[in-house]
Design an enzyme around this catalytic site. Sequence first.
Site, PDB file in Angstrom:
ATOM      1  CE  LYS A  22      -1.914   1.802   4.130  1.00 39.35           C
ATOM      2  NZ  LYS A  22      -1.515   3.337   4.338  1.00 39.35           N
ATOM      3  CG  ASN A  23       2.094   2.856   3.521  1.00 38.90           C
ATOM      4  OD1 ASN A  23       1.115   3.020   3.386  1.00 38.90           O
ATOM      5  ND2 ASN A  23       2.404   2.842   4.756  1.00 38.90           N
ATOM      6  NE  ARG A  92      -2.267  12.857   7.508  1.00 39.80           N
ATOM      7  CZ  ARG A  92      -1.116  13.229   7.018  1.00 39.80           C
ATOM      8  NH1 ARG A  92      -0.693  12.257   6.403  1.00 39.80           N
ATOM      9  NH2 ARG A  92      -0.618  14.383   7.190  1.00 39.80           N
ATOM     10  CB  CYS A 116      -5.767  10.349  11.044  1.00 35.61           C
ATOM     11  SG  CYS A 116      -4.326   9.793  11.340  1.00 35.61           S
ATOM     12  NE  ARG A 121      -0.431  10.551   9.725  1.00 36.49           N
ATOM     13  CZ  ARG A 121      -0.630   9.481   8.977  1.00 36.49           C
ATOM     14  NH1 ARG A 121      -1.901   8.942   8.962  1.00 36.49           N
ATOM     15  NH2 ARG A 121       0.180   9.081   8.208  1.00 36.49           N
ATOM     16  N   PRO A 122       0.670  17.110  10.907  1.00 35.88           N
ATOM     17  CG  PRO A 122       2.167  18.400  12.033  1.00 35.88           C
ATOM     18  CD  PRO A 122       1.370  16.881  12.204  1.00 35.88           C
ATOM     19  CB  ILE A 123       1.504  19.233   5.457  1.00 41.27           C
ATOM     20  CG1 ILE A 123       0.567  20.189   5.438  1.00 41.27           C
ATOM     21  CG2 ILE A 123       0.481  17.576   5.521  1.00 41.27           C
ATOM     22  CD1 ILE A 123      -0.289  20.395   4.110  1.00 41.27           C
ATOM     23  CG  ASP A 124       5.230  21.267  10.379  1.00 35.99           C
ATOM     24  OD1 ASP A 124       4.724  19.937  10.055  1.00 35.99           O
ATOM     25  OD2 ASP A 124       6.043  21.442  11.220  1.00 35.99           O
ATOM     26  CG  ASP A 308       2.864   1.964   9.559  1.00 36.71           C
ATOM     27  OD1 ASP A 308       2.878   2.181   8.296  1.00 36.71           O
ATOM     28  OD2 ASP A 308       2.531   2.962  10.257  1.00 36.71           O
ATOM     29  CB  ILE A 330       6.568   7.346  14.661  1.00 35.72           C
ATOM     30  CG1 ILE A 330       7.785   6.638  14.551  1.00 35.72           C
ATOM     31  CG2 ILE A 330       6.133   8.283  13.201  1.00 35.72           C
ATOM     32  CD1 ILE A 330       9.172   7.463  14.169  1.00 35.72           C
ATOM     33  NE  ARG A 402      -7.901   4.410   4.957  1.00 32.05           N
ATOM     34  CZ  ARG A 402      -6.907   5.308   5.787  1.00 32.05           C
ATOM     35  NH1 ARG A 402      -7.457   5.546   6.875  1.00 32.05           N
ATOM     36  NH2 ARG A 402      -5.668   5.866   5.296  1.00 32.05           N
TER      37      ARG A 402
HETATM   38  C1  EPZ Z   1       3.952   7.243   6.209  1.00 29.66           C
HETATM   39  O1  EPZ Z   1       3.050   8.400   6.738  1.00 29.66           O
HETATM   40  C2  EPZ Z   1       2.930   5.992   6.183  1.00 29.66           C
HETATM   41  N1  EPZ Z   1       1.779   6.301   5.253  1.00 29.66           N
HETATM   42  C3  EPZ Z   1       2.613   5.852   7.508  1.00 29.66           C
HETATM   43  O2  EPZ Z   1       1.674   4.547   7.495  1.00 29.66           O
HETATM   44  C4  EPZ Z   1       3.668   5.414   8.550  1.00 29.66           C
HETATM   45  O3  EPZ Z   1       3.146   5.376  10.169  1.00 29.66           O
HETATM   46  C5  EPZ Z   1       4.597   6.707   8.665  1.00 29.66           C
HETATM   47  O4  EPZ Z   1       5.158   7.150   7.250  1.00 29.66           O
HETATM   48  C6  EPZ Z   1       5.761   6.654   9.463  1.00 29.66           C
HETATM   49  O5  EPZ Z   1       6.528   5.276   8.787  1.00 29.66           O
HETATM   50  C7  EPZ Z   1       2.042   5.968   3.990  1.00 29.66           C
HETATM   51  O6  EPZ Z   1       3.161   5.840   3.548  1.00 29.66           O
HETATM   52  C8  EPZ Z   1       0.903   6.223   3.006  1.00 29.66           C
HETATM   53  P1  EPZ Z   1       5.602  10.867   8.386  1.00 29.66           P
HETATM   54  P2  EPZ Z   1       3.631   9.910   6.740  1.00 29.66           P
HETATM   55  O7  EPZ Z   1       5.859  12.141   7.570  1.00 29.66           O
HETATM   56  O8  EPZ Z   1       4.277  10.088   5.712  1.00 29.66           O
HETATM   57  C9  EPZ Z   1       5.193  14.121  11.859  1.00 29.66           C
HETATM   58  C10 EPZ Z   1      -0.072   2.953   7.674  1.00 29.66           C
HETATM   59  O9  EPZ Z   1      -0.914   2.624   8.694  1.00 29.66           O
HETATM   60  N2  EPZ Z   1       5.299  15.404  10.669  1.00 29.66           N
HETATM   61  O10 EPZ Z   1       7.225  10.054   8.395  1.00 29.66           O
HETATM   62  O11 EPZ Z   1       2.536  11.102   7.279  1.00 29.66           O
HETATM   63  C11 EPZ Z   1       4.093  13.496  11.826  1.00 29.66           C
HETATM   64  O12 EPZ Z   1       2.903  13.882  12.606  1.00 29.66           O
HETATM   65  C12 EPZ Z   1       0.187   4.738   7.716  1.00 29.66           C
HETATM   66  O13 EPZ Z   1       0.015   2.658   6.678  1.00 29.66           O
HETATM   67  C13 EPZ Z   1       5.438  16.441  11.085  1.00 29.66           C
HETATM   68  O14 EPZ Z   1       5.082  17.014  12.255  1.00 29.66           O
HETATM   69  O15 EPZ Z   1       4.603   9.953   8.040  1.00 29.66           O
HETATM   70  C14 EPZ Z   1       4.416  12.062  12.665  1.00 29.66           C
HETATM   71  O16 EPZ Z   1       4.345  12.217  13.935  1.00 29.66           O
HETATM   72  C15 EPZ Z   1      -0.026   5.025   9.068  1.00 29.66           C
HETATM   73  N3  EPZ Z   1       4.991  17.659   9.962  1.00 29.66           N
HETATM   74  C16 EPZ Z   1       5.865  12.025  12.232  1.00 29.66           C
HETATM   75  O17 EPZ Z   1       6.272  13.369  11.575  1.00 29.66           O
HETATM   76  C17 EPZ Z   1       5.257  17.011   8.740  1.00 29.66           C
HETATM   77  O18 EPZ Z   1       5.049  17.824   7.837  1.00 29.66           O
HETATM   78  C18 EPZ Z   1       6.090  10.906  10.973  1.00 29.66           C
HETATM   79  O19 EPZ Z   1       5.369  11.138   9.967  1.00 29.66           O
HETATM   80  C19 EPZ Z   1       5.184  15.708   8.401  1.00 29.66           C
HETATM   81  C20 EPZ Z   1       5.189  14.656   9.404  1.00 29.66           C
END
Ligand code: EPZ
Length: 426
Positions: A22-23, A92, A116, A121-124, A308, A330, A402
């Site tokens: 999926k990812n 998202r 969620c 899960r911000p996007i900063d 995960d 995380i 999902r």
């Molecule tokens: C990916 O999410 C995966 N999703 C997640 O899998 C996985 O848990 C995660 O990576 C960590 O390995 C997909 O690949 C579709 P991150 P992503 O950006 O990219 C913070 C599943 O069950 N953060 O590495 O969103 C965030 O809040 C899902 O398949 C910011 O603060 O993960 C988190 O605490 C769940 N600002 C941490 O970083 C940002 O701009 C890791 O997030 C982005 C992230």
Amino acid sequence: MSSIEVIGGEQLKGELKIQGSKNAALPIIAATILNKGTTVLKNCPKILDVFYMVEILRSLGCIATWDGNTLYIDSTTVTSTKVSDDSVQKMRSSIYFLGALIGRCHEVTIAYPGGCSIGKRPIDFHLNAIKKMNVIQEFEDEEETILHCYTSGITGNDIFFDFPSVGATQNVIMAAVLSTGTTRIFNAAREPEVIELCDYLIEAGARICGKGSAYLQVEGVKNLNGVEFTLSSDRIVAGTYMTAIAATYGEALLTDVPLKNLDSTIRILRKTGCNIDISNDNCKISSVRRPLPIELLKTQPYPGFPTDMQSQLMSILCLADGKSTIMEGIFESRYQNVPELVKMGADIELEAIGNKAIITGVKHLHGAIVDAHDLRGGAALVIAALTAQGTTVIREATSVERGYEDICRDLNSLGANIRFCSENVA
Ligand code: EPZ
């Protein structure tokens, strides 16, 4: 809403092939926007999140058709750069279209993704990085929920991540592949799914080096070409089923397993006392003993133990012969399963300091009516239910669909007594 009913006590035995990742699929589906041709994506899992991404592709003017698990995408023409609010709220991962559309069309309008159940899960990280690539970012509405990004041309730059965010790394790569100049990413995410996105883009003609390391360099090219690409299998689905087999004292063979991406998961599962024999892309899991506790299990960015897989390990550690501690490193609220497992007789305490869960193993769990709060939490409740005495009903089971093509089909094939119910139990 749908639910999953499990009658526990069956030992899982037999053989099962693991579905596509999926990812890996989600960012690559978005990345097809970057080439003005056709992508043939093989071994693509038929799951809700992929269907949502395909819906968005079609809304942008692309043509997408299925033949079994092969997805054919023609992104010759893109007629829109607006990703609907509904799409983003539904999933998202639509945020991947930020990098893909700004990379191809130099413009994108996208709703700010909400959080969620596992965190805000911000996007900063995404926005701060892309802003450095000559992209202007404005909110279209007073509530600041609709983001409009545009540029006269993307220029490569040095991007430093404070945290190796998977999605932010992938979005910067997608924004950079057709840019002018070179983008260097420091503290990039090293997850296998980042490598797979790079593999897809390199196959299409992108110039990326350093994949799998914390330093990536992307040199912009003029165009990308269409490609045929086969997705790897899903390391988290494989880890989920390994855990289920071990938790039920089963013995089963999993085939088409991405073993090279599962080192930390296999190491931790072996620490619980189960046997895992690996050969080529197959692995045989068996367990004849009560699980051993794990003194401290911390989730970390790859190649550390994956967040995960945290909920799935919590389920098996509920039955361990002793006390275990999990530290979720995380996400800030990825313990939604705890009250559900406690309803089944688990003994778990949460400690805010260190974001810890302390699990004291019990001899057995019992059936109950529980709720799935997120994708992996729902799968982990299935594991707990497989071991429990009696019947468990897992409500809000759509969240499991999902990420798992058909968890009931898969586990039924290993002898589990599990079925999908289209109506929630009252
Ligand atoms: C990916 O999410 C995966 N999703 C997640 O899998 C996985 O848990 C995660 O990576 C960590 O390995 C997909 O690949 C579709 P991150 P992503 O950006 O990219 C913070 C599943 O069950 N953060 O590495 O969103 C965030 O809040 C899902 O398949 C910011 O603060 O993960 C988190 O605490 C769940 N600002 C941490 O970083 C940002 O701009 C890791 O997030 C982005 C992230």
